[in-house]
Write a protein that holds these residues in place. Structure first.
Motif, PDB file in Angstrom:
ATOM      1  N   ASP A 191       0.868  -1.179   0.000  1.00 54.31           N
ATOM      2  CA  ASP A 191       0.000   0.000   0.000  1.00 54.31           C
ATOM      3  C   ASP A 191       0.905   1.230   0.000  1.00 54.31           C
ATOM      4  O   ASP A 191       1.853   1.299   0.798  1.00 54.31           O
ATOM      5  N   SER A 225     -13.453   4.326   1.472  1.00 50.52           N
ATOM      6  CA  SER A 225     -12.945   4.891   0.216  1.00 50.52           C
ATOM      7  C   SER A 225     -13.251   6.384   0.259  1.00 50.52           C
ATOM      8  O   SER A 225     -14.406   6.774   0.467  1.00 50.52           O
ATOM      9  N   SER A 232     -10.192   7.639  -3.992  1.00 50.44           N
ATOM     10  CA  SER A 232      -9.347   6.493  -3.661  1.00 50.44           C
ATOM     11  C   SER A 232     -10.302   5.364  -3.300  1.00 50.44           C
ATOM     12  O   SER A 232     -10.978   5.420  -2.272  1.00 50.44           O
ATOM     13  N   ASP A 285     -10.994   1.815  -2.013  1.00 54.06           N
ATOM     14  CA  ASP A 285     -10.215   0.975  -1.097  1.00 54.06           C
ATOM     15  C   ASP A 285     -11.032  -0.273  -0.752  1.00 54.06           C
ATOM     16  O   ASP A 285     -12.051  -0.182  -0.068  1.00 54.06           O
ATOM     17  N   HIS A 299      -6.095  -6.873  -0.332  1.00 55.70           N
ATOM     18  CA  HIS A 299      -6.296  -5.421  -0.395  1.00 55.70           C
ATOM     19  C   HIS A 299      -6.030  -4.948  -1.815  1.00 55.70           C
ATOM     20  O   HIS A 299      -4.971  -5.206  -2.379  1.00 55.70           O
ATOM     21  N   LYS A 316      -6.460  -1.267  -3.925  1.00 49.97           N
ATOM     22  CA  LYS A 316      -6.834   0.153  -3.861  1.00 49.97           C
ATOM     23  C   LYS A 316      -6.416   0.805  -5.168  1.00 49.97           C
ATOM     24  O   LYS A 316      -5.348   0.504  -5.703  1.00 49.97           O
TER      25      LYS A 316
END
Length: 394
Positions: free
Chosen positions: A110, A185, A221, A223, A314, A316
């Motif tokens: 990340d 997000s 963003s 996420d 994850h 993103k």
């Protein structure tokens, strides 16, 4: 029009210069992700990988806008984190940490970069192994990837945040996984990584958000965090927290000398963006950060964990809601996945995945050429659908 109004108008995606800065930051963070991923091997020290990611972003942004009259801030917008297996997020260890990666680990990378405060963030999940990923690891990554593909198509002007939350939960359930609670997000603006418009993946009695509608020229963003467990991560040890962000609206007269020293250093070096304690003088940081956090001068980004044995993925990405459709500017291809569960039998998910990402141009000009171009663009943009449906991406 006043100077203030002109300034305000120029700071969104209607300004080509702003779009250029977002895409410049995205190009750097995508390359930084590729660099960290290429060096993520068994026995690699996690802190070394995090430092390489941050150093690359600092070096690349440092080479830009050198000869401009007005100083342009640029650099790391979110410190490089590598969270492993059942750990959900925000692992960016101190220099003294000896933790290493192991064969078979499922790692979440990340990171974020900004140019003049225009931020591009990305997160990616990878399993340290040769050959296709199978079993629950494949399913949890496929769930995050498919949910991200659906979100990309639903975060569109006129649609609501709640629609996205319900859709990604349904996708995760199709793979017998859950969206992790507490993940937001955010809309992003210049120098604002966590704007007020948000998508909350899972609402709970403790956490709800206001309804919001997406609008043209906004930046988000997106996420997505999925888990094979309950999706209710816990903070196990506050000492693991190393990432903080200055709360610019808070004031307090710190009592300890170490706290005043550290807060002064933070105010000079990291006035707005999140940072890692690794970039501070470590001995004083340990003492000083506690008082700063206790009095809300800093917002901590805690390291959260699912239960041992659970797997977490994850994904993103940063998306620009342009007049001609959505422009996802950060991403990385997945390794080959072979999940046993798929979304093939769910018509609603398949319908979401078939939605176009770009808006078809309307009439005018050279129609035949225009249509052909649109078709090519649409087919290119909807290519990930099959990958998402199969949970695989080459």
């Amino acid at each position: 029009m006043s100077d203030d109004e002109r300034e305000e108008r120029e700071l969104d995606l209607t300004s080509p210069e702003v779009v250029t800065k977002y895409k410049g930051a995205a190009e750097i963070v995508n390359k930084a992700l590729q660099l960290v991923l290429s060096e993520s091997k068994p026995k690699a020290k996690i802190v070394d990988l995090c430092e390489k990611g941050d150093a690359f972003i600092k070096e690349q942004t440092g080479n830009m806008y050198k000869n401009v009259k007005k100083k342009i801030e640029r650099g790391v917008a979110f410190p490089t984190c590598i969270s492993v297996n059942n750990t959900v997020c925000h692992v960016s260890p101190l220099a003294s940490d000896e933790a290493v990666l192991e064969q078979g680990d499922i790692i979440k990378i990340d990171m974020g970069c900004h140019i003049d405060g225009f931020i591009a963030v990305v997160a990616h999940t990878h399993v340290l192994q040769e050959g296709p990923v199978t079993g629950r690891a494949a399913e949890v990554i496929a769930a995050a990837n498919t949910a991200a593909e659906v979100a990309l198509r639903l975060v569109r002007p006129g649609r609501k945040n709640q629609e996205v939350a319900e859709a990604i939960q349904k996708v995760a359930a199709a793979y017998d996984c859950r969206i992790v609670e507490g993940v937001l997000s955010h809309q992003m603006k210049q120098f604002v990584i966590d704007g007020n418009k948000v998508v909350l993946g899972v609402s709970s009695p403790e956490m709800r958000v206001d309804d919001a509608e997406f609008e043209e020229n906004e930046v988000y963003s997106i996420d997505i965090v999925t888990s094979t467990g309950e999706g209710k991560p816990k903070l196990l040890d506050e000492k693991q927290t190393t990432i903080y962000k200055r709360a610019v609206d808070k004031n307090y007269n710190l009592k300890m000398k170490a706290s005043r020293f550290i807060f002064s250093e933070i105010s000079q070096k990291f006035p707005i963006m999140p940072f890692t304690a690794r970039d501070l003088e470590e001995k004083r940081a340990r003492l000083g950060l506690v008082e700063c956090v206790n009095h809300d001068l800093l917002q901590p980004y805690p390291v959260l964990h699912e239960k041992p044995g659970d797997l977490v993925a994850h994904i993103k990405f940063t998306v620009l809601l342009m007049p001609n459709g959505s422009d996802r500017i950060t991403s990385h291809p997945l390794q080959e996945l072979k999940p046993t569960k798929t979304i093939d039998s769910d018509p609603e998910i398949k319908a979401w995945l078939s939605l176009p990402i770009k808006t078809k141009k309307k009439g005018g000009g050279k129609k035949k050429k225009g249509k052909k171009g649109d078709k090519a663009e649409d087919s290119m943009q909807t290519e990930p659908d099959d990958e998402a449906a199969n949970g695989a991406s080459q």
